[in-house]
Design an enzyme around this catalytic site. Structure first.
Site, PDB file in Angstrom:
ATOM      1  N   GLU A 196     -15.214   8.571   0.707  1.00  0.00           N
ATOM      2  CA  GLU A 196     -16.472   8.858   0.004  1.00  0.00           C
ATOM      3  C   GLU A 196     -17.609   9.204   0.968  1.00  0.00           C
ATOM      4  O   GLU A 196     -18.636   9.761   0.562  1.00  0.00           O
ATOM      5  CB  GLU A 196     -16.898   7.648  -0.850  1.00  0.00           C
ATOM      6  CG  GLU A 196     -16.040   7.404  -2.096  1.00  0.00           C
ATOM      7  CD  GLU A 196     -14.641   6.879  -1.781  1.00  0.00           C
ATOM      8  OE1 GLU A 196     -14.497   6.066  -0.837  1.00  0.00           O
ATOM      9  OE2 GLU A 196     -13.678   7.305  -2.454  1.00  0.00           O
ATOM     10  N   ASN A 197     -17.438   8.858   2.250  1.00  0.00           N
ATOM     11  CA  ASN A 197     -18.533   9.077   3.218  1.00  0.00           C
ATOM     12  C   ASN A 197     -18.816  10.557   3.495  1.00  0.00           C
ATOM     13  O   ASN A 197     -19.867  10.888   4.055  1.00  0.00           O
ATOM     14  CB  ASN A 197     -18.265   8.344   4.543  1.00  0.00           C
ATOM     15  CG  ASN A 197     -18.472   6.849   4.457  1.00  0.00           C
ATOM     16  OD1 ASN A 197     -17.848   6.085   5.191  1.00  0.00           O
ATOM     17  ND2 ASN A 197     -19.348   6.392   3.575  1.00  0.00           N
ATOM     18  N   GLU A 222      -9.203 -14.040   1.775  1.00  0.00           N
ATOM     19  CA  GLU A 222     -10.436 -14.803   1.635  1.00  0.00           C
ATOM     20  C   GLU A 222     -11.581 -13.858   1.976  1.00  0.00           C
ATOM     21  O   GLU A 222     -11.482 -13.082   2.929  1.00  0.00           O
ATOM     22  CB  GLU A 222     -10.444 -16.002   2.600  1.00  0.00           C
ATOM     23  CG  GLU A 222      -9.393 -17.036   2.280  1.00  0.00           C
ATOM     24  CD  GLU A 222      -9.653 -17.754   0.964  1.00  0.00           C
ATOM     25  OE1 GLU A 222     -10.828 -17.907   0.578  1.00  0.00           O
ATOM     26  OE2 GLU A 222      -8.671 -18.152   0.310  1.00  0.00           O
ATOM     27  N   ASP A 258     -21.113  -2.865   7.397  1.00  0.00           N
ATOM     28  CA  ASP A 258     -22.197  -2.261   6.619  1.00  0.00           C
ATOM     29  C   ASP A 258     -23.563  -2.635   7.204  1.00  0.00           C
ATOM     30  O   ASP A 258     -23.717  -3.730   7.757  1.00  0.00           O
ATOM     31  CB  ASP A 258     -22.078  -2.763   5.164  1.00  0.00           C
ATOM     32  CG  ASP A 258     -22.795  -1.857   4.192  1.00  0.00           C
ATOM     33  OD1 ASP A 258     -23.351  -0.825   4.611  1.00  0.00           O
ATOM     34  OD2 ASP A 258     -22.808  -2.191   2.993  1.00  0.00           O
ATOM     35  N   ARG A 265     -19.146  -6.189  -2.257  1.00  0.00           N
ATOM     36  CA  ARG A 265     -18.162  -5.391  -3.006  1.00  0.00           C
ATOM     37  C   ARG A 265     -17.124  -4.845  -2.037  1.00  0.00           C
ATOM     38  O   ARG A 265     -17.310  -4.865  -0.824  1.00  0.00           O
ATOM     39  CB  ARG A 265     -18.847  -4.276  -3.800  1.00  0.00           C
ATOM     40  CG  ARG A 265     -19.709  -3.381  -2.972  1.00  0.00           C
ATOM     41  CD  ARG A 265     -20.368  -2.274  -3.788  1.00  0.00           C
ATOM     42  NE  ARG A 265     -21.235  -1.525  -2.896  1.00  0.00           N
ATOM     43  CZ  ARG A 265     -22.519  -1.798  -2.697  1.00  0.00           C
ATOM     44  NH1 ARG A 265     -23.120  -2.757  -3.369  1.00  0.00           N
ATOM     45  NH2 ARG A 265     -23.232  -1.090  -1.828  1.00  0.00           N
TER      46      ARG A 265
HETATM   47  C1  FPP Z   1     -22.001   1.699   6.863  1.00  0.00           C
HETATM   48  O1  FPP Z   1     -23.343   1.426   7.138  1.00  0.00           O
HETATM   49  C2  FPP Z   1     -21.369   2.153   8.077  1.00  0.00           C
HETATM   50  C3  FPP Z   1     -20.631   3.287   8.216  1.00  0.00           C
HETATM   51  C4  FPP Z   1     -20.375   4.221   7.119  1.00  0.00           C
HETATM   52  C5  FPP Z   1     -20.083   3.662   9.523  1.00  0.00           C
HETATM   53  C6  FPP Z   1     -19.490   2.545  10.283  1.00  0.00           C
HETATM   54  C7  FPP Z   1     -19.141   2.985  11.626  1.00  0.00           C
HETATM   55  C8  FPP Z   1     -19.342   2.247  12.743  1.00  0.00           C
HETATM   56  C9  FPP Z   1     -19.912   0.893  12.716  1.00  0.00           C
HETATM   57  C10 FPP Z   1     -18.926   2.756  14.071  1.00  0.00           C
HETATM   58  C11 FPP Z   1     -17.466   3.000  14.092  1.00  0.00           C
HETATM   59  C12 FPP Z   1     -16.961   3.145  15.429  1.00  0.00           C
HETATM   60  C13 FPP Z   1     -15.870   3.851  15.756  1.00  0.00           C
HETATM   61  C14 FPP Z   1     -15.354   3.764  17.100  1.00  0.00           C
HETATM   62  C15 FPP Z   1     -15.162   4.749  14.822  1.00  0.00           C
HETATM   63  P1  FPP Z   1     -24.463   2.314   6.468  1.00  0.00           P
HETATM   64  O2  FPP Z   1     -24.762   3.438   7.350  1.00  0.00           O
HETATM   65  O3  FPP Z   1     -24.052   2.682   5.088  1.00  0.00           O
HETATM   66  O4  FPP Z   1     -25.659   1.308   6.440  1.00  0.00           O
HETATM   67  P2  FPP Z   1     -26.819   1.230   5.345  1.00  0.00           P
HETATM   68  O5  FPP Z   1     -26.163   0.771   4.070  1.00  0.00           O
HETATM   69  O6  FPP Z   1     -27.750   0.222   5.922  1.00  0.00           O
HETATM   70  O7  FPP Z   1     -27.422   2.597   5.230  1.00  0.00           O
END
Ligand code: FPP
Length: 253
Positions: free
Chosen positions: A77-78, A220, A30, A207
């Protein structure tokens, strides 16, 4: 749990010889958006930096002797995010495997996936399938991507499968136990490592966000205030060190 014999020489320098390395580490990565915002960059730049950090942490976890690393790359949910961000996230696996596959092979990493591939864009699905196929004979750490994954849906799907078996007379209701249930979860192919030992979430949020609800029952938890693109090798080691100091009782004394 691993013991010292199964760890690399390198890990011995960092860890107490009697300490344990968690076999299954799961990470909620995150903070990509906030990382970008702090630098006045687009959110996509944060996700790109997050993808680069996946490479660093995957290689490092493998070196440390972790057996399964499950990464929450995209939740069910994304899809609610703006279309351009969803499109960017769906392109990430394509970029990731096109640049990282030689290192995956070099580290003997086996790629796996949990989630619902049928709803993914074809290019994303194909690239995931190709990586899984190309690494299927590797024997090192499993790099397990949760893509279009949701924990409640996973549990409901397992319940439905089991209900159908009972309806057909293939299973007696009183034979349903944890082991039978786990055979119907998406993590069933992880067998011994199906359940999570250490769950890490970055960015200061504390969470579970529908991630591995069953499998995290006795894990953990480690919450780091660092944003995912800033969470490096030393921070992963710190999480391992903290884990080693915990006393896991699984409900016993
Ligand atoms: C949450 O941060 C992150 C995600 C929804 C995407 C995570 C994906 C990656 C780290 C790359 C994955 C790589 C591969 C190869 C599939 P956010 O965008 O919600 O952060 P914020 O809460 O600061 O807005």
């Amino acid at each position: 749990m691993n013991n010292i014999e199964s760890r690399t020489e390198d890990a011995k320098e960092y860890f107490d010889a009697t300490g344990l390395i968690p076999e299954h580490v799961a990470i909620i990565m995150d903070g990509n958006g906030r990382w970008a915002k702090k630098r006045q960059l687009k959110r996509s730049a944060g996700h790109k930096a997050g993808m680069d950090q996946v490479k660093t942490i995957a290689k490092h976890a493998s070196k440390r002797g972790v057996k399964v690393l499950t990464l929450y790359a995209f939740s069910t949910e994304n899809w609610k995010r703006p279309l351009n961000e969803v499109n960017y996230l769906m392109q990430l696996p394509v970029d990731f495997f096109s640049s990282f596959m030689p290192e995956i092979m070099e580290a003997d990493i086996k790629v796996m996936m949990i989630g619902h591939p049928s709803d993914l864009p074809k290019k994303t699905r194909k690239v995931m399938e190709k990586a899984i196929e190309e690494t299927k004979d590797n024997n090192g750490m499993v790099l397990n991507f949760a893509v279009n994954y949701g924990g409640r849906k996973e549990i409901l799907d397992a319940v439905k499968e089991i209900a159908i078996m009972v309806e057909k007379g293939a299973l007696k209701a009183d034979k349903i136990n944890e082991k039978v249930f786990e055979e119907h979860l998406m993590t069933s192919s992880l067998s011994e490592q199906q359940n999570v030992d250490l769950m890490i979430r970055t960015s200061g949020e504390e969470r579970l966000s529908n991630f591995l609800l069953w499998q995290n029952a006795y894990s953990e938890f480690h919450f780091s205030s660092l944003l995912w693109p800033d969470f490096g090798e030393v921070d992963f080691d710190e999480a391992l060190r903290i884990y080693q100091k915990r006393n896991r009782r699984f409900g016993g004394l």
